[in-house]
Scaffold this motif. Structure first.
Motif, PDB file in Angstrom:
ATOM      1  N   THR A 262       0.860  -1.180   0.000  1.00  0.00           N
ATOM      2  CA  THR A 262       0.000   0.000   0.000  1.00  0.00           C
ATOM      3  C   THR A 262       0.899   1.234   0.000  1.00  0.00           C
ATOM      4  N   PRO A 263       0.357   2.402  -0.340  1.00  0.00           N
ATOM      5  CA  PRO A 263       1.157   3.627  -0.301  1.00  0.00           C
ATOM      6  C   PRO A 263       1.162   4.309   1.063  1.00  0.00           C
ATOM      7  N   ASP A 264       0.520   3.699   2.064  1.00  0.00           N
ATOM      8  CA  ASP A 264       0.351   4.396   3.347  1.00  0.00           C
ATOM      9  C   ASP A 264       1.678   4.790   3.992  1.00  0.00           C
ATOM     10  N   LEU A 265       2.633   3.861   4.006  1.00  0.00           N
ATOM     11  CA  LEU A 265       3.890   4.149   4.685  1.00  0.00           C
ATOM     12  C   LEU A 265       4.690   5.210   3.937  1.00  0.00           C
ATOM     13  N   SER A 266       4.840   5.051   2.653  1.00  0.00           N
ATOM     14  CA  SER A 266       5.614   6.045   1.899  1.00  0.00           C
ATOM     15  C   SER A 266       4.943   7.415   1.943  1.00  0.00           C
ATOM     16  N   THR A 267       3.621   7.441   2.040  1.00  0.00           N
ATOM     17  CA  THR A 267       2.915   8.721   2.159  1.00  0.00           C
ATOM     18  C   THR A 267       3.233   9.391   3.485  1.00  0.00           C
ATOM     19  N   LEU A 268       3.200   8.628   4.571  1.00  0.00           N
ATOM     20  CA  LEU A 268       3.537   9.194   5.882  1.00  0.00           C
ATOM     21  C   LEU A 268       4.984   9.659   5.926  1.00  0.00           C
ATOM     22  N   LEU A 269       5.867   8.926   5.237  1.00  0.00           N
ATOM     23  CA  LEU A 269       7.289   9.273   5.244  1.00  0.00           C
ATOM     24  C   LEU A 269       7.613  10.409   4.280  1.00  0.00           C
ATOM     25  N   ALA A 270       6.726  10.625   3.306  1.00  0.00           N
ATOM     26  CA  ALA A 270       6.982  11.590   2.223  1.00  0.00           C
ATOM     27  C   ALA A 270       8.254  11.223   1.460  1.00  0.00           C
ATOM     28  N   ARG A 271       8.471   9.924   1.323  1.00  0.00           N
ATOM     29  CA  ARG A 271       9.614   9.388   0.562  1.00  0.00           C
ATOM     30  C   ARG A 271       9.364   7.914   0.336  1.00  0.00           C
ATOM     31  N   PRO A 272      10.131   7.292  -0.559  1.00  0.00           N
ATOM     32  CA  PRO A 272       9.998   5.835  -0.730  1.00  0.00           C
ATOM     33  C   PRO A 272      10.437   5.099   0.547  1.00  0.00           C
ATOM     34  N   THR A 273       9.920   3.905   0.725  1.00  0.00           N
ATOM     35  CA  THR A 273      10.371   3.078   1.843  1.00  0.00           C
ATOM     36  C   THR A 273      11.757   2.507   1.542  1.00  0.00           C
ATOM     37  N   THR A 274      12.418   2.027   2.559  1.00  0.00           N
ATOM     38  CA  THR A 274      13.782   1.505   2.416  1.00  0.00           C
ATOM     39  C   THR A 274      13.758   0.145   1.730  1.00  0.00           C
ATOM     40  N   PRO A 275      14.421  -0.008   0.593  1.00  0.00           N
ATOM     41  CA  PRO A 275      14.394  -1.297  -0.122  1.00  0.00           C
ATOM     42  C   PRO A 275      15.114  -2.394   0.659  1.00  0.00           C
ATOM     43  N   MET A 276      14.661  -3.610   0.471  1.00  0.00           N
ATOM     44  CA  MET A 276      15.290  -4.755   1.131  1.00  0.00           C
ATOM     45  C   MET A 276      16.794  -4.817   0.882  1.00  0.00           C
ATOM     46  N   PRO A 277      17.294  -4.616  -0.360  1.00  0.00           N
ATOM     47  CA  PRO A 277      18.746  -4.708  -0.574  1.00  0.00           C
ATOM     48  C   PRO A 277      19.544  -3.710   0.259  1.00  0.00           C
ATOM     49  N   HIS A 278      18.967  -2.544   0.517  1.00  0.00           N
ATOM     50  CA  HIS A 278      19.671  -1.542   1.326  1.00  0.00           C
ATOM     51  C   HIS A 278      19.851  -2.045   2.756  1.00  0.00           C
ATOM     52  N   THR A 279      18.795  -2.637   3.309  1.00  0.00           N
ATOM     53  CA  THR A 279      18.887  -3.158   4.681  1.00  0.00           C
ATOM     54  C   THR A 279      19.845  -4.332   4.748  1.00  0.00           C
ATOM     55  N   VAL A 280      19.850  -5.170   3.715  1.00  0.00           N
ATOM     56  CA  VAL A 280      20.801  -6.280   3.658  1.00  0.00           C
ATOM     57  C   VAL A 280      22.222  -5.759   3.644  1.00  0.00           C
ATOM     58  N   ALA A 281      22.489  -4.736   2.825  1.00  0.00           N
ATOM     59  CA  ALA A 281      23.847  -4.185   2.735  1.00  0.00           C
ATOM     60  C   ALA A 281      24.291  -3.640   4.086  1.00  0.00           C
ATOM     61  N   ARG A 282      23.407  -2.943   4.771  1.00  0.00           N
ATOM     62  CA  ARG A 282      23.764  -2.390   6.087  1.00  0.00           C
ATOM     63  C   ARG A 282      24.038  -3.503   7.094  1.00  0.00           C
ATOM     64  N   ALA A 283      23.227  -4.544   7.043  1.00  0.00           N
ATOM     65  CA  ALA A 283      23.394  -5.638   8.002  1.00  0.00           C
ATOM     66  C   ALA A 283      24.687  -6.417   7.759  1.00  0.00           C
ATOM     67  N   LEU A 284      25.088  -6.522   6.501  1.00  0.00           N
ATOM     68  CA  LEU A 284      26.297  -7.277   6.170  1.00  0.00           C
ATOM     69  C   LEU A 284      27.559  -6.493   6.469  1.00  0.00           C
ATOM     70  N   HIS A 285      27.429  -5.176   6.624  1.00  0.00           N
ATOM     71  CA  HIS A 285      28.615  -4.361   6.931  1.00  0.00           C
ATOM     72  C   HIS A 285      29.198  -4.822   8.276  1.00  0.00           C
ATOM     73  N   GLY A 286      30.413  -5.212   8.276  1.00  0.00           N
ATOM     74  CA  GLY A 286      31.041  -5.711   9.493  1.00  0.00           C
ATOM     75  C   GLY A 286      30.998  -7.212   9.629  1.00  0.00           C
ATOM     76  N   LEU A 287      30.091  -7.871   8.870  1.00  0.00           N
ATOM     77  CA  LEU A 287      30.021  -9.336   8.923  1.00  0.00           C
ATOM     78  C   LEU A 287      30.931  -9.961   7.877  1.00  0.00           C
ATOM     79  N   LEU A 288      31.270  -9.177   6.849  1.00  0.00           N
ATOM     80  CA  LEU A 288      32.089  -9.698   5.749  1.00  0.00           C
ATOM     81  C   LEU A 288      33.479  -9.103   5.804  1.00  0.00           C
ATOM     82  N   PRO A 289      34.487  -9.808   5.296  1.00  0.00           N
ATOM     83  CA  PRO A 289      35.844  -9.240   5.240  1.00  0.00           C
ATOM     84  C   PRO A 289      35.861  -7.964   4.432  1.00  0.00           C
ATOM     85  N   ALA A 290      36.666  -7.006   4.862  1.00  0.00           N
ATOM     86  CA  ALA A 290      36.763  -5.719   4.145  1.00  0.00           C
ATOM     87  C   ALA A 290      37.385  -5.925   2.777  1.00  0.00           C
TER      88      ALA A 290
END
Length: 290
Positions: A262-290
């Protein structure tokens, strides 16, 4: 007017408090905490503390004021009587006659078998007669990414979600929606139900592929049966009740109950919601070798 947040030191509550502090003076933000020790860091920043416990209704009797806007963050202990915990907060808010009561509910709250506590709590909110906002939060992407250390260790994502899709968003997105409701136009948000979802639904096979691409090795998705997933969770030491909650959530995904966008969340945020790949990238930071 004060903004009162219950469960203020939890993962979602902490983000809501941070969002409120970006918009408001600290003395207008009230954090409901179980002990002053838990809220010490917030108090040091000037946030008002209200010490109360969902399980002790009398402790909530002096927390609220008539002009308060309240965010009731749902209790998360699957072994507790969450409806009774929520009722204690709702009753105290009703006695005080707060200006707005917002509640973090769940998708499919009126139909899903897993949402019984939320369904009953929504009924209590409506029966209170208070101006209300129901925030039916879909899954947090972090529910999946918090398990990445184990997934990387095993080299496989084994779940019981079949080919179902999840319209998740980040925990920060849902927190920002709560902040928007508390600090926004009361007339706009009063007596509203928002179905909050990510902009895009994804499958666990797509999620596993994203993790594998960023990890530099194949991470296959293995679809398990409900019983097979339950056995793996219990075998890993998870209490049976908690395991049933997780496995049942996967069944809901497989049935398509979390796929609606639904558009409810992005409407309240006045921006797109955070895509799954972005959250994955943040979570993997520090878990993988530099």
């Amino acid at each position: 007017m004060r903004m009162v947040v219950t469960g203020a030191t939890g993962s979602l509550g902490t983000l809501v408090i941070e969002g409120l502090l970006e918009r408001l003076p600290t003395d207008r933000v009230v954090a409901v905490v179980r002990s002053r020790e838990k809220g010490a860091a917030l108090a040091a920043r000037g946030v008002r503390l209200a010490v109360a416990d969902y399980n002790v209704p009398d402790s909530l009797s002096a927390v609220f004021r008539p002009d308060d806007r309240v965010l009731l963050i749902s209790a998360n202990d699957p072994t507790a009587d969450r409806v009774a915990q929520h009722r204690a907060v709702i009753d105290a808010a009703t006695d005080a006659g707060v200006a707005l009561l917002a509640y973090t509910s769940a998708p499919g709250a009126l139909t899903s078998r897993l949402a019984d506590a939320h369904r009953r709590t929504e009924g209590l909110v409506l029966a209170s007669g208070l101006p209300y906002t129901l925030l039916r939060n879909n899954w947090y992407t972090e529910v999946f990414t918090e398990q990445l250390p184990l997934v990387l260790h095993l080299g496989v994502l084994a779940r019981a979600a079949g080919d179902g899709r999840v319209a998740s968003a980040s925990r920060a997105d849902y927190a920002a929606a709560g902040v928007a409701v508390l600090t926004g136009d009361a007339a706009e948000h009063a007596n509203r139900t928002y179905e909050l979802t990510g902009d895009t639904a994804w499958s666990l096979a797509e999620y596993a592929a994203e993790v594998g691409a960023r990890a530099g090795r194949a991470i296959p998705y293995r679809a398990l049966s409900y019983d097979g997933y339950m056995a793996s969770l219990v075998g890993a030491g998870l209490p049976e009740e908690a395991a049933a909650l997780l496995a049942g959530a996967d069944v809901s995904i497989a049935r398509g109950e979390l796929s609606r966008t639904t558009p409810d969340l992005s409407t309240l945020l006045a921006r797109p919601t955070t895509p799954m790949p972005h959250t994955v990238a943040r979570a993997l930071h520090g878990l993988l070798p530099a």
